[in-house]
Design an enzyme around this catalytic site. Structure first.
Site, PDB file in Angstrom:
ATOM      1  N   ARG A  96      -9.808 -38.055 -93.612  1.00 47.12           N
ATOM      2  CA  ARG A  96      -9.703 -36.940 -94.557  1.00 47.12           C
ATOM      3  C   ARG A  96     -10.273 -35.673 -93.932  1.00 47.12           C
ATOM      4  O   ARG A  96     -10.941 -35.715 -92.900  1.00 47.12           O
ATOM      5  CB  ARG A  96     -10.506 -37.260 -95.831  1.00 47.12           C
ATOM      6  CG  ARG A  96     -11.937 -37.626 -95.510  1.00 47.12           C
ATOM      7  CD  ARG A  96     -12.907 -37.505 -96.642  1.00 47.12           C
ATOM      8  NE  ARG A  96     -14.213 -38.003 -96.239  1.00 47.12           N
ATOM      9  CZ  ARG A  96     -15.072 -37.340 -95.483  1.00 47.12           C
ATOM     10  NH1 ARG A  96     -14.773 -36.128 -95.048  1.00 47.12           N
ATOM     11  NH2 ARG A  96     -16.233 -37.869 -95.154  1.00 47.12           N
ATOM     12  N   GLY A  97     -10.059 -34.538 -94.583  1.00 45.82           N
ATOM     13  CA  GLY A  97     -10.718 -33.321 -94.159  1.00 45.82           C
ATOM     14  C   GLY A  97     -12.204 -33.379 -94.462  1.00 45.82           C
ATOM     15  O   GLY A  97     -12.665 -34.179 -95.271  1.00 45.82           O
ATOM     16  N   PHE A 100     -19.334 -35.394 -92.451  1.00 45.08           N
ATOM     17  CA  PHE A 100     -19.938 -36.658 -92.855  1.00 45.08           C
ATOM     18  C   PHE A 100     -20.290 -36.645 -94.334  1.00 45.08           C
ATOM     19  O   PHE A 100     -20.752 -35.625 -94.869  1.00 45.08           O
ATOM     20  CB  PHE A 100     -21.223 -36.926 -92.055  1.00 45.08           C
ATOM     21  CG  PHE A 100     -20.987 -37.525 -90.701  1.00 45.08           C
ATOM     22  CD1 PHE A 100     -20.722 -38.880 -90.557  1.00 45.08           C
ATOM     23  CD2 PHE A 100     -21.013 -36.733 -89.562  1.00 45.08           C
ATOM     24  CE1 PHE A 100     -20.508 -39.437 -89.301  1.00 45.08           C
ATOM     25  CE2 PHE A 100     -20.800 -37.269 -88.313  1.00 45.08           C
ATOM     26  CZ  PHE A 100     -20.543 -38.634 -88.177  1.00 45.08           C
ATOM     27  N   THR A 101     -20.101 -37.785 -94.972  1.00 44.59           N
ATOM     28  CA  THR A 101     -20.592 -37.957 -96.332  1.00 44.59           C
ATOM     29  C   THR A 101     -21.031 -39.395 -96.512  1.00 44.59           C
ATOM     30  O   THR A 101     -20.798 -40.252 -95.663  1.00 44.59           O
ATOM     31  CB  THR A 101     -19.551 -37.549 -97.383  1.00 44.59           C
ATOM     32  OG1 THR A 101     -20.182 -37.420 -98.657  1.00 44.59           O
ATOM     33  CG2 THR A 101     -18.422 -38.566 -97.481  1.00 44.59           C
ATOM     34  N   GLY A 184     -10.116 -37.851-102.218  1.00 47.91           N
ATOM     35  CA  GLY A 184     -10.375 -37.117-103.457  1.00 47.91           C
ATOM     36  C   GLY A 184     -11.801 -36.633-103.559  1.00 47.91           C
ATOM     37  O   GLY A 184     -12.205 -35.728-102.833  1.00 47.91           O
ATOM     38  N   CYS A 202     -21.847 -33.245 -95.356  1.00 49.62           N
ATOM     39  CA  CYS A 202     -20.771 -32.256 -95.306  1.00 49.62           C
ATOM     40  C   CYS A 202     -21.090 -31.104 -94.343  1.00 49.62           C
ATOM     41  O   CYS A 202     -20.527 -30.013 -94.470  1.00 49.62           O
ATOM     42  CB  CYS A 202     -20.453 -31.723 -96.693  1.00 49.62           C
ATOM     43  SG  CYS A 202     -19.995 -33.032 -97.855  1.00 49.62           S
TER      44      CYS A 202
END
Length: 268
Positions: A96-97, A100-101, A184, A202
């Protein structure tokens, strides 16, 4: 041009964007699925990709899939190695765009598979509408969420921490294939916030900007309550939804980790 916010071409400022992505009149409603237990990340990605491909072929309806993952980190297309401070949990390449999360128990993840070619082929509008969906969901709990032009996600102001301090309560990262959306948002309900300390969430390293959750803000809210609020806020923005048939078997039936707490603060 590649946006530093989303990792996609053609994403500029959003001041002139329209919020809302209703389907054409007479369209079938999107399906709505809530998975119990913890869903393994790689299996969820495979199921999501298969469903998105079927949507693109016109063989399956759109889908909103709400779930929780075991504790893990994901690396988006804009992530950099130095943003992984300590690999406390498995690290997955997300596709995904974003950067890091963290995902883990107590966090409501929403995977949104919509056909933008049919609704409106506008990625910026889609991301802005996802943000608005989360903001309206939080408003149902008297939490004032806000978007920021220079920082992706949904933020809450924290004057109790100092002037100009804000915490992220929801992360957003998306991908598009054949104009069908994947991935999402991740909304922090009651995760262990210390788990964010293994990454620069992020890519935001400014000490004024941290991570929070509904529990950290003093709210006792069940996941079922959050799901109901998400459903209520979804339909005015995206149109009707109906109960889904089950996805391919992806759920880990092991119990949720006990003792998860929102009292810890992520070091940035």
């Amino acid at each position: 041009m590649v946006s530093p916010r989303y990792g996609y071409e053609g994403v500029n400022t959003r001041d002139d964007l329209t919020i809302g992505l209703l389907p054409p009149t007479g369209s079938a409603p999107a399906e709505w699925l809530v998975s119990g237990g913890l869903v393994a990340y790689d299996e969820a990605l495979a199921a999501m990709a298969a469903r998105a491909a079927a949507i693109a072929r016109g063989e399956a309806p759109e889908l909103v899939w709400l779930l929780e993952h075991p504790a893990l980190y994901t690396a988006g297309t804009s992530s950099r190695p130095q943003q992984l401070i300590e690999a406390r949990f498995p690290v997955h390449t997300a596709g995904r765009g974003g950067q890091f999360t963290y995902h883990g128990p107590g966090q409501r993840v929403g995977y949104v598979m919509l056909d933008l070619k049919r609704r409106a082929p506008d990625l910026r509008r889609f991301v802005t509408t996802i943000e608005e969906w989360v903001i309206q969901t939080l408003a149902g709990f008297n939490v004032h969420g806000e978007r920021r032009e220079d920082r992706v996600g949904v933020w809450v102001r924290r004057p109790d921490k100092g002037d100009g301090f804000e915490d992220k309560i929801a992360a957003i990262g998306v991908r598009i294939q054949r104009w069908v959306t994947l991935h999402g948002f991740a909304l922090n309900v009651e995760p262990d916030l210390t788990h964010f300390s293994g990454i620069v969430p992020c890519g935001v390293s400014d000490q004024r900007y941290g991570v929070t959750s509904l529990a950290d803000l003093g709210l006792t809210v069940s996941m079922a309550q959050v799901d109901r609020a998400l459903r209520a806020a979804f339909e005015p923005l995206f149109g009707a939804a109906t109960a889904a048939q089950t996805m391919p078997s992806t759920e880990n039936n092991s119990p949720r980790r006990s003792g998860a707490s929102s009292s810890g603060k992520a070091s940035r």
